[in-house]
Design a protein around this motif. Structure first.
Motif, PDB file in Angstrom:
ATOM      1  N   GLY A  59       4.719   8.477  11.589  1.00  0.00           N
ATOM      2  CA  GLY A  59       4.872   9.008  10.237  1.00  0.00           C
ATOM      3  C   GLY A  59       3.618   9.557   9.587  1.00  0.00           C
ATOM      4  O   GLY A  59       3.636   9.921   8.411  1.00  0.00           O
ATOM      5  N   PHE A  60       2.525   9.646  10.334  1.00  0.00           N
ATOM      6  CA  PHE A  60       1.296  10.221   9.781  1.00  0.00           C
ATOM      7  C   PHE A  60       1.377  11.740   9.848  1.00  0.00           C
ATOM      8  O   PHE A  60       1.944  12.295  10.792  1.00  0.00           O
ATOM      9  N   GLU A  61       0.797  12.378   8.847  1.00  0.00           N
ATOM     10  CA  GLU A  61       0.761  13.840   8.782  1.00  0.00           C
ATOM     11  C   GLU A  61      -0.684  14.310   8.713  1.00  0.00           C
ATOM     12  O   GLU A  61      -1.549  13.624   8.157  1.00  0.00           O
ATOM     13  N   LEU A  84       0.848  -1.186   0.000  1.00  0.00           N
ATOM     14  CA  LEU A  84       0.000   0.000   0.000  1.00  0.00           C
ATOM     15  C   LEU A  84       0.884   1.237   0.000  1.00  0.00           C
ATOM     16  O   LEU A  84       1.936   1.276   0.633  1.00  0.00           O
ATOM     17  N   LYS A  85       0.454   2.244  -0.706  1.00  0.00           N
ATOM     18  CA  LYS A  85       1.194   3.496  -0.781  1.00  0.00           C
ATOM     19  C   LYS A  85       0.700   4.490   0.268  1.00  0.00           C
ATOM     20  O   LYS A  85       1.469   5.283   0.799  1.00  0.00           O
ATOM     21  N   ARG A  86      -0.599   4.467   0.556  1.00  0.00           N
ATOM     22  CA  ARG A  86      -1.221   5.468   1.427  1.00  0.00           C
ATOM     23  C   ARG A  86      -2.009   4.784   2.531  1.00  0.00           C
ATOM     24  O   ARG A  86      -2.831   3.903   2.268  1.00  0.00           O
ATOM     25  N   LEU A  87      -1.759   5.199   3.769  1.00  0.00           N
ATOM     26  CA  LEU A  87      -2.584   4.806   4.903  1.00  0.00           C
ATOM     27  C   LEU A  87      -3.250   6.063   5.429  1.00  0.00           C
ATOM     28  O   LEU A  87      -2.609   7.118   5.507  1.00  0.00           O
ATOM     29  N   GLU A  88      -4.514   5.953   5.790  1.00  0.00           N
ATOM     30  CA  GLU A  88      -5.234   7.125   6.282  1.00  0.00           C
ATOM     31  C   GLU A  88      -6.073   6.759   7.485  1.00  0.00           C
ATOM     32  O   GLU A  88      -6.397   5.604   7.711  1.00  0.00           O
ATOM     33  N   LEU A  89      -6.385   7.796   8.257  1.00  0.00           N
ATOM     34  CA  LEU A  89      -7.212   7.608   9.446  1.00  0.00           C
ATOM     35  C   LEU A  89      -7.870   8.930   9.797  1.00  0.00           C
ATOM     36  O   LEU A  89      -7.500   9.986   9.269  1.00  0.00           O
ATOM     37  N   ALA A  92      -3.461  10.406  20.842  1.00  0.00           N
ATOM     38  CA  ALA A  92      -3.537   9.633  19.601  1.00  0.00           C
ATOM     39  C   ALA A  92      -2.812  10.358  18.465  1.00  0.00           C
ATOM     40  O   ALA A  92      -2.058   9.736  17.708  1.00  0.00           O
ATOM     41  N   ILE A  93      -3.027  11.655  18.366  1.00  0.00           N
ATOM     42  CA  ILE A  93      -2.372  12.430  17.301  1.00  0.00           C
ATOM     43  C   ILE A  93      -0.862  12.327  17.437  1.00  0.00           C
ATOM     44  O   ILE A  93      -0.146  12.121  16.440  1.00  0.00           O
ATOM     45  N   ASN A  94      -0.350  12.434  18.656  1.00  0.00           N
ATOM     46  CA  ASN A  94       1.099  12.316  18.870  1.00  0.00           C
ATOM     47  C   ASN A  94       1.610  10.935  18.449  1.00  0.00           C
ATOM     48  O   ASN A  94       2.677  10.826  17.833  1.00  0.00           O
ATOM     49  N   ARG A 142       3.862   6.014   2.038  1.00  0.00           N
ATOM     50  CA  ARG A 142       5.063   5.172   2.070  1.00  0.00           C
ATOM     51  C   ARG A 142       6.110   5.738   1.127  1.00  0.00           C
ATOM     52  O   ARG A 142       5.834   6.022  -0.043  1.00  0.00           O
ATOM     53  N   ASN A 143       7.310   5.897   1.631  1.00  0.00           N
ATOM     54  CA  ASN A 143       8.428   6.376   0.816  1.00  0.00           C
ATOM     55  C   ASN A 143       8.909   5.251  -0.098  1.00  0.00           C
ATOM     56  O   ASN A 143       8.973   4.099   0.308  1.00  0.00           O
TER      57      ASN A 143
END
Length: 170
Positions: A140-142, A118-123, A132-134, A167-168
């Protein structure tokens, strides 16, 4: 702490349901006080090749383990979005801040990166859920944006933050 991360099993449904209804968790995962074990069982029965669920378990004694967290990954079934997956995670209130969330996310990120490609993970996360944000940022989530008044929590409309991890290429 003797912690194991493993794929979910049907007999985990009761403990997952107990966590989903737990004060301090239910409000942050879009749970409802009326959810039943049957809801959790039906979710597990609907699992297919596009859904992946892991649980964190601790040994209570020699023969007993307890589910203290879970993480799910749903791969987008649309052909042109097959490179994307969405995450959901929760950790038992009494086991938070012990590294369990990190271990669960590491497990599902490894699956996404190295097995599903997978290239992209989202939430989505409530914008005031700083712990949770921290954690997500550490993994690596932005932050991509805010969905204003996107959900109901404790009788009020609440904002949700959309976050992603790309994902890089190596």
């Amino acid at each position: 702490m003797d912690l194991t991360i493993r794929p979910v099993e049907m007999n985990d449904a009761k403990e997952i349901n107990d966590m989903r209804r737990m004060e301090g968790i239910m409000e942050n995962i879009l749970g409802l006080p009326s959810e039943t074990v049957q809801n959790s069982q039906e979710y597990l029965n609907r699992m297919d090749a596009m859904r992946h669920q892991f649980v964190a378990v601790v040994k209570v004694d020699r023969n007993t383990e307890m589910v203290v967290g879970t993480v799910g990954l749903h791969v987008n079934p649309l052909p042109r979005k097959r490179h994307c997956g969405s995450l959901g995670i929760m950790v038992h209130r009494e086991y938070q801040s012990m590294g369990i969330g990190t271990r669960l996310l590491e497990t599902v990120i490894d699956l996404a990166d190295n097995w599903l490609m997978l290239k992209r993970l989202e939430l989505e996360v409530f914008s005031d859920n700083e712990k949770a944000i921290n954690l997500y940022q550490k993994m690596g989530f932005e932050i991509e944006g805010i969905r204003r008044k996107a959900a109901i929590r404790n009788g009020r409309y609440a904002d949700e933050m959309v976050m992603s991890r790309i994902r890089n290429e190596e």
